[in-house]
Design a protein around this motif. Structure first.
Motif, PDB file in Angstrom:
ATOM      1  N   SER A  48     -53.792  18.122  18.725  1.00 34.64           N
ATOM      2  CA  SER A  48     -53.310  17.235  19.790  1.00 34.64           C
ATOM      3  C   SER A  48     -52.336  16.202  19.251  1.00 34.64           C
ATOM      4  O   SER A  48     -52.401  15.822  18.090  1.00 34.64           O
ATOM      5  N   GLY A  49     -51.469  15.750  20.169  1.00 35.15           N
ATOM      6  CA  GLY A  49     -50.543  14.672  19.837  1.00 35.15           C
ATOM      7  C   GLY A  49     -50.637  13.592  20.890  1.00 35.15           C
ATOM      8  O   GLY A  49     -50.891  13.881  22.074  1.00 35.15           O
ATOM      9  N   TYR A  50     -50.446  12.339  20.505  1.00 32.46           N
ATOM     10  CA  TYR A  50     -50.603  11.210  21.412  1.00 32.46           C
ATOM     11  C   TYR A  50     -49.425  10.264  21.255  1.00 32.46           C
ATOM     12  O   TYR A  50     -48.871  10.119  20.159  1.00 32.46           O
ATOM     13  N   TRP A  51     -49.077   9.608  22.380  1.00 29.53           N
ATOM     14  CA  TRP A  51     -47.967   8.665  22.398  1.00 29.53           C
ATOM     15  C   TRP A  51     -48.435   7.299  22.884  1.00 29.53           C
ATOM     16  O   TRP A  51     -49.278   7.197  23.770  1.00 29.53           O
ATOM     17  N   ASN A  75     -46.491   7.534  17.623  1.00 26.22           N
ATOM     18  CA  ASN A  75     -46.992   8.898  17.793  1.00 26.22           C
ATOM     19  C   ASN A  75     -48.067   9.166  16.760  1.00 26.22           C
ATOM     20  O   ASN A  75     -47.917   8.804  15.587  1.00 26.22           O
ATOM     21  N   GLU A 116     -50.578  12.388  15.436  1.00 25.26           N
ATOM     22  CA  GLU A 116     -50.891  13.817  15.492  1.00 25.26           C
ATOM     23  C   GLU A 116     -52.264  14.053  14.855  1.00 25.26           C
ATOM     24  O   GLU A 116     -52.480  13.725  13.688  1.00 25.26           O
ATOM     25  N   THR A 117     -53.168  14.615  15.663  1.00 24.37           N
ATOM     26  CA  THR A 117     -54.481  15.020  15.162  1.00 24.37           C
ATOM     27  C   THR A 117     -54.526  16.548  15.188  1.00 24.37           C
ATOM     28  O   THR A 117     -53.658  17.173  15.786  1.00 24.37           O
ATOM     29  N   ASN A 142     -53.423  13.753  11.163  1.00 26.79           N
ATOM     30  CA  ASN A 142     -52.503  14.468  10.290  1.00 26.79           C
ATOM     31  C   ASN A 142     -51.266  13.640   9.968  1.00 26.79           C
ATOM     32  O   ASN A 142     -50.763  13.673   8.844  1.00 26.79           O
TER      33      ASN A 142
END
Length: 115
Positions: free
Chosen positions: A102-105, A96, A98-99, A32
């Motif tokens: 979920s979010g990832y760092w 960062n 955003e899917t 996203n």
């Protein structure tokens, strides 16, 4: 699960440039938004720039006109071109992603602007 690999940080003199890269890999169905945040000791992490749905970009006022965010969709990679760097840009920069759901760092990369 999504893994993020950041690169490109370092030491640069005021007025110089750096380019950060962040490559996303793993179970990626769709993305996203991709963005960059930064954090200095004792302060909250702040948004620097983001690219949404692959097209819409947003910048913090403090970097607008100096930083450019871009994305290579084929490589699931986001870049941050930083020009006219100032000492106040010194921070740890985090990628960062955003899917849906979920979010990832990333692990963070140090950028130091100093003479």
């Amino acid at each position: 699960q999504v893994q993020l690999a950041e690169s490109g940080g370092g030491l640069v003199q005021p007025g110089g440039s750096l380019r950060l890269s962040c490559a996303a890999s793993g179970s990626i169905s769709s993305i996203n938004a991709m963005g960059w945040y930064r954090q200095t000791p004792g302060k909250e992490r702040e948004l620097v720039a983001a690219i949404i749905s692959g097209q819409l970009t947003h910048y913090a006022d403090s970097v607008s006109g100096r930083f450019t965010i871009s994305r290579d969709n084929a490589k699931n990679t986001v870049y941050l071109q930083m020009n006219s760097l100032k000492p106040e840009d010194t921070a740890v920069y985090y990628c960062n992603v955003e899917t849906p759901g979920s979010g990832y760092w990333g692990q963070g990369t140090q950028v130091t602007v100093s003479s």
